[in-house]
Design a protein around this motif. Structure first.
Motif, PDB file in Angstrom:
ATOM      1  N   GLU A 278      14.127  63.156  51.006  1.00  0.00           N
ATOM      2  CA  GLU A 278      14.235  64.376  51.796  1.00  0.00           C
ATOM      3  C   GLU A 278      15.697  64.754  51.995  1.00  0.00           C
ATOM      4  OE1 GLU A 278      11.532  63.272  55.125  1.00  0.00           O
ATOM      5  OE2 GLU A 278      10.103  64.495  54.010  1.00  0.00           O
ATOM      6  N   SER A 279      15.936  65.971  52.413  1.00  0.00           N
ATOM      7  CA  SER A 279      17.306  66.392  52.704  1.00  0.00           C
ATOM      8  C   SER A 279      17.846  65.572  53.872  1.00  0.00           C
ATOM      9  CB  SER A 279      17.359  67.877  53.058  1.00  0.00           C
ATOM     10  OG  SER A 279      17.090  68.649  51.909  1.00  0.00           O
ATOM     11  N   ILE A 280      19.107  65.238  53.775  1.00  0.00           N
ATOM     12  CA  ILE A 280      19.750  64.355  54.756  1.00  0.00           C
ATOM     13  C   ILE A 280      21.024  65.037  55.246  1.00  0.00           C
ATOM     14  CG2 ILE A 280      20.874  62.090  55.073  1.00  0.00           C
ATOM     15  CD1 ILE A 280      17.958  61.690  54.457  1.00  0.00           C
ATOM     16  N   ARG A 281      21.304  64.883  56.521  1.00  0.00           N
ATOM     17  CA  ARG A 281      22.597  65.296  57.063  1.00  0.00           C
ATOM     18  C   ARG A 281      23.212  64.109  57.794  1.00  0.00           C
ATOM     19  NH1 ARG A 281      23.087  70.744  56.591  1.00  0.00           N
ATOM     20  NH2 ARG A 281      24.867  70.781  57.987  1.00  0.00           N
TER      21      ARG A 281
ATOM     22  N   SER B  81      25.747  68.240  55.418  1.00  0.00           N
ATOM     23  CA  SER B  81      24.787  67.807  54.420  1.00  0.00           C
ATOM     24  C   SER B  81      25.452  66.832  53.462  1.00  0.00           C
ATOM     25  CB  SER B  81      24.218  69.005  53.662  1.00  0.00           C
ATOM     26  OG  SER B  81      25.223  69.606  52.900  1.00  0.00           O
ATOM     27  N   ILE B  82      24.633  65.983  52.877  1.00  0.00           N
ATOM     28  CA  ILE B  82      25.109  65.022  51.894  1.00  0.00           C
ATOM     29  C   ILE B  82      24.089  65.053  50.764  1.00  0.00           C
ATOM     30  CG2 ILE B  82      23.926  63.133  53.128  1.00  0.00           C
ATOM     31  CD1 ILE B  82      26.152  61.258  52.105  1.00  0.00           C
TER      32      ILE B  82
ATOM     33  N   ARG C 259      21.366  63.995  48.657  1.00  0.00           N
ATOM     34  CA  ARG C 259      20.368  62.966  48.990  1.00  0.00           C
ATOM     35  C   ARG C 259      20.376  61.816  47.984  1.00  0.00           C
ATOM     36  NH1 ARG C 259      14.768  66.241  47.984  1.00  0.00           N
ATOM     37  NH2 ARG C 259      16.053  67.977  48.610  1.00  0.00           N
TER      38      ARG C 259
ATOM     39  N   VAL D   9      22.078  58.815  49.199  1.00  0.00           N
ATOM     40  CA  VAL D   9      21.569  58.143  50.400  1.00  0.00           C
ATOM     41  C   VAL D   9      20.539  57.091  49.990  1.00  0.00           C
ATOM     42  CG1 VAL D   9      20.399  58.454  52.602  1.00  0.00           C
ATOM     43  CG2 VAL D   9      21.984  60.216  51.766  1.00  0.00           C
TER      44      VAL D   9
END
Lengths: 221, 221
Positions: free
Chosen positions: A136-139, A148-149, A151, A154
């Motif tokens: 999923e999108s990650i911040r 934001s980074i 993904r 991560v």
């Protein structure tokens, strides 16, 4: 090399809204912990297990060990107040240079393939940490902002976190720090580079009632 | 303010190992998408929905819209090759300054409380992005290393990502970039600060067969 698995099941598990610690909840009629023991016992014939339990549950753990039929390969110790202390207690029973797997007792779906993958990399490089990429999108949030980074950068860390015993022992001589939430963080702090290996999406940690349902579904019938 | 929900269900969904796109799979006898529509229709009486579907599935989407009994509040458009393009297509149907929710069609467990929480913050601050804190250890991997990060800093992003329409429209005038994996990234790139709000652990994205089981379990009976 000799092989030890420190299986950490020292939690008293209140998040399930249940008096029974999570590691003792039943999955198809057997305690979760049974499956975790089974996976490591079956992965290598010469592997020994050190099971870290709350003091009050060591007897229950011994019964589960009996039910595996391999109780002579399983030792017991009690947990500490932190995961760091629990692993340190387990590590004190590793008497030989070896490869040490540190595993969450509630990750009962761990596959033998993953255990072997960790062993091979740890034997070669000193450590192996299984990880899966975020879906999923990650911040990343810091005091005054969040950003934001990608993904793909991560990595969600799983267990067994796997190490040469002497490298792990040296790392656990350091004083405890609050960010020592897993063994990789402890070892990294001692100046060792961490090696990631591919984890497994089905290697879930059972922490919520819904995870038990998912495990029922994932378990081969 | 006026309210639009762009519900993005443009995926053709092959990860389920199934010909039916995920948004049309049945949960307690109704398509997943039905529940997503229902949540937004029920959250605000004056909210209108723009449903973004693969061209080939617009008719199926119209049937689901009929089944809500509120089909007059639902418009349709076809998706593009990227999420960015799909949202842009939906946004072109927003004709008034408004608060726009952009929601994953497969997050059918979204609660009205979360929708309202997003609305309130977006109305006040221009945007609201729901996020939950990572429960597991996380490492950040770059080209030549990986390092641990405090998991409390790692925010897993959910939807509805919620914005003032004009701010969203301006951001979508930018040329497409590969890291535009969610609307927050697009808006952030346009120079706007992103505001996180507390998401909801049960607001899951249905992407694997096991997620359907979990949703069955979480759905109120």
């Amino acid at each position: 090399m000799r092989k030890f698995a420190i299986i950490v099941a020292a939690g008293s598990g209140t998040r399930m809204g249940n008096e029974t610690p999570k590691q003792f909840l039943l999955l198809r009629g057997k305690p979760i912990l049974y499956y975790s023991l089974r996976a490591f016992l079956d992965a290598y014939d010469d592997l020994e297990i050190i099971l870290v339990l709350p003091e009050a549950h060591i007897e229950a753990g011994k019964e589960i060990a009996q039910s595996t039929g391999a109780q002579q390969r399983i030792q017991f110790t009690s947990g500490g107040d932190t995961r760091y202390q629990s692993v340190k207690n387990g590590l004190s029973l590793v008497k030989h240079p070896s490869i040490v797997f540190v595993h969450d007792g509630v990750r009962c779906m761990v596959s033998q393939e993953l255990i072997r993958r960790c062993y091979i990399t740890a034997a070669e490089k000193g450590n192996a940490i299984p990880a899966v990429t975020a879906a999923e999108s990650i911040r990343i949030e810091s005091t005054d902002k969040n950003e934001s980074i990608d993904r793909r950068q991560v990595k969600i860390i799983q267990t067994p976190q796997t190490f040469h015993s002497e490298l792990l022992r040296a790392a656990f001589e350091q004083n405890y720090e609050e960010n020592f939430t897993d063994e990789a963080a402890v070892v990294e702090k001692s100046g060792i580079r961490i090696h990631l290996v591919e984890g497994d999406l089905s290697n879930i940690k059972i922490t919520l009632p819904a995870d038990l349902l998912l495990a029922e579904h994932l378990l081969p019938s």
